[in-house]
Design an enzyme around this catalytic site. Sequence first.
Site, PDB file in Angstrom:
ATOM      1  N   SER A 100       3.518  -2.161  10.503  1.00 11.99           N
ATOM      2  CA  SER A 100       5.210  -1.915  10.485  1.00 11.99           C
ATOM      3  C   SER A 100       5.686  -3.232  10.314  1.00 11.99           C
ATOM      4  CB  SER A 100       5.357  -1.854  12.106  1.00 11.99           C
ATOM      5  OG  SER A 100       4.942  -0.378  12.318  1.00 11.99           O
ATOM      6  N   GLY A 121       2.803  -0.944   4.304  1.00 11.10           N
ATOM      7  CA  GLY A 121       2.805   0.509   4.206  1.00 11.10           C
ATOM      8  C   GLY A 121       4.285   0.833   3.744  1.00 11.10           C
ATOM      9  N   GLY A 122       4.845   1.408   4.903  1.00 10.93           N
ATOM     10  CA  GLY A 122       6.212   2.179   4.412  1.00 10.93           C
ATOM     11  C   GLY A 122       7.150   1.488   3.879  1.00 10.93           C
ATOM     12  N   ASN A 137       0.829  -1.228   0.216  1.00 10.34           N
ATOM     13  CA  ASN A 137      -0.029  -0.092  -0.047  1.00 10.34           C
ATOM     14  C   ASN A 137       0.834   1.136  -0.109  1.00 10.34           C
ATOM     15  OD1 ASN A 137      -1.873   2.062   0.571  1.00 10.34           O
ATOM     16  ND2 ASN A 137      -2.427   1.476   2.328  1.00 10.34           N
ATOM     17  N   TRP A 138       0.850   2.019  -1.084  1.00  7.77           N
ATOM     18  CA  TRP A 138       2.094   3.044  -1.252  1.00  7.77           C
ATOM     19  C   TRP A 138       1.406   4.361  -0.689  1.00  7.77           C
ATOM     20  CZ3 TRP A 138       3.652   2.996  -7.217  1.00  7.77           C
ATOM     21  CH2 TRP A 138       4.696   1.842  -7.308  1.00  7.77           C
ATOM     22  N   LYS A 139       0.015   4.117  -0.309  1.00  7.62           N
ATOM     23  CA  LYS A 139      -0.329   5.237   0.290  1.00  7.62           C
ATOM     24  C   LYS A 139      -0.500   6.445  -0.428  1.00  7.62           C
ATOM     25  CE  LYS A 139      -0.274   3.066   4.785  1.00  7.62           C
ATOM     26  NZ  LYS A 139      -0.074   3.243   6.339  1.00  7.62           N
ATOM     27  N   GLU A 165      -5.317  -5.255  10.989  1.00 14.90           N
ATOM     28  CA  GLU A 165      -4.376  -4.113  10.775  1.00 14.90           C
ATOM     29  C   GLU A 165      -4.325  -3.345  12.248  1.00 14.90           C
ATOM     30  OE1 GLU A 165      -2.406  -2.526   6.765  1.00 14.90           O
ATOM     31  OE2 GLU A 165      -4.114  -1.372   7.177  1.00 14.90           O
ATOM     32  N   GLU A 201      -6.748   4.584   7.892  1.00 15.92           N
ATOM     33  CA  GLU A 201      -6.590   6.233   7.876  1.00 15.92           C
ATOM     34  C   GLU A 201      -7.773   6.717   6.905  1.00 15.92           C
ATOM     35  OE1 GLU A 201      -2.511   5.446   5.642  1.00 15.92           O
ATOM     36  OE2 GLU A 201      -1.791   4.789   7.645  1.00 15.92           O
ATOM     37  N   GLY A 255       2.431   2.378  10.817  1.00 12.20           N
ATOM     38  CA  GLY A 255       3.446   3.588  10.806  1.00 12.20           C
ATOM     39  C   GLY A 255       4.350   3.678  12.120  1.00 12.20           C
ATOM     40  N   HIS A 313      -9.660   0.827   5.365  1.00 14.76           N
ATOM     41  CA  HIS A 313      -8.440   1.083   5.728  1.00 14.76           C
ATOM     42  C   HIS A 313      -8.483   2.132   7.211  1.00 14.76           C
ATOM     43  CE1 HIS A 313      -4.469   2.318   6.724  1.00 14.76           C
ATOM     44  NE2 HIS A 313      -3.775   1.226   5.912  1.00 14.76           N
TER      45      HIS A 313
HETATM   46  P1  13P Z   1       2.944   0.502   7.725  1.00 15.11           P
HETATM   47  O1  13P Z   1       3.637  -0.861   7.320  1.00 15.11           O
HETATM   48  O2  13P Z   1       3.668   1.523   7.301  1.00 15.11           O
HETATM   49  O3  13P Z   1       2.841   0.366   9.095  1.00 15.11           O
HETATM   50  O4  13P Z   1       1.482   0.689   7.305  1.00 15.11           O
HETATM   51  C1  13P Z   1       0.599  -0.434   7.356  1.00 15.11           C
HETATM   52  C2  13P Z   1      -0.514   0.058   6.465  1.00 15.11           C
HETATM   53  O5  13P Z   1      -1.081   0.725   6.722  1.00 15.11           O
HETATM   54  C3  13P Z   1      -0.880  -0.998   5.394  1.00 15.11           C
HETATM   55  O6  13P Z   1      -2.163  -0.698   4.851  1.00 15.11           O
END
Ligand code: 13P
Length: 258
Positions: free
Chosen positions: A219, A240-241, A9-11, A174, A97, A180, A95
Amino acid sequence: MRKPLVAGNWKMNGTSASNALLLGKILAQKNTFISAEVAIFPSAVYLQQVQMALQGSGLSWGTQNLSQFRQGAYTGEISAAMLKDFGCKYVLIGHSERRCLYAELDLDQNVLDNIVAEKYEMALSEGVTPILCIGETPEEHATGQTEEVVARLLDILINKNGAKALAQTVLAYEPVWAIGTGKSASPEWAQEVHSFMRERLAKHDPATAESIQILYGGSVKGDNAAPLFSMPDIDGGLVGGASLDAVEFVKICQAACS
Ligand code: 13P
């Protein structure tokens, strides 16, 4: 036997140039993770770029959200039919976020879960596989409400469409406190929650419970992916990251194969 899935997930990150570089590096290593399924979720404006780069590679792509409505006057929204038009195999739904940062903020959790359920139905109606994100906030975690939070959404989905519909779905646990933060849930904690989800589903439909992929997100990095993925009910990761770094992401995809 469930196939492992790693979703990146590149956000809200990337440029045309950085995406091309990242995709090139991942594709150059794809022979090292052939037994895992890998999917990339760019910002929607780069969907066509990702589609062009990944078409025919065996990797899949999708978006980070979709509208619960079919079409019409919904400024800024993306329909399930549009995802299909761009060859998306998957879409992320619910999600945290989205839940925490956008309009969804003022809504009651049950209303929110119902919107997630509507988006889920919309994705299925166009043959796009929803990856449903579920997880507890830090407050819910601290007060021991994890199972309640996870069960609430599962029950809404089961009651609306029956457990069988979940056979065309991926679940992602999640925990919001792990997203994050650099502090992943322990493999044992995540395993316990994943197994709870599978058991809850098994009460309605044992075959679907056995076949459904349940990803862990929060994470996930190159060095903690293997212990997480070695757990019996963890079928891969929603990353994510670390999905923005080719070396890290490839390491995670490789960990899903072992
Ligand atoms: P991180 O891997 O940056 O913690 O993010 C997880 C996430 O929200 C994937 O959708």
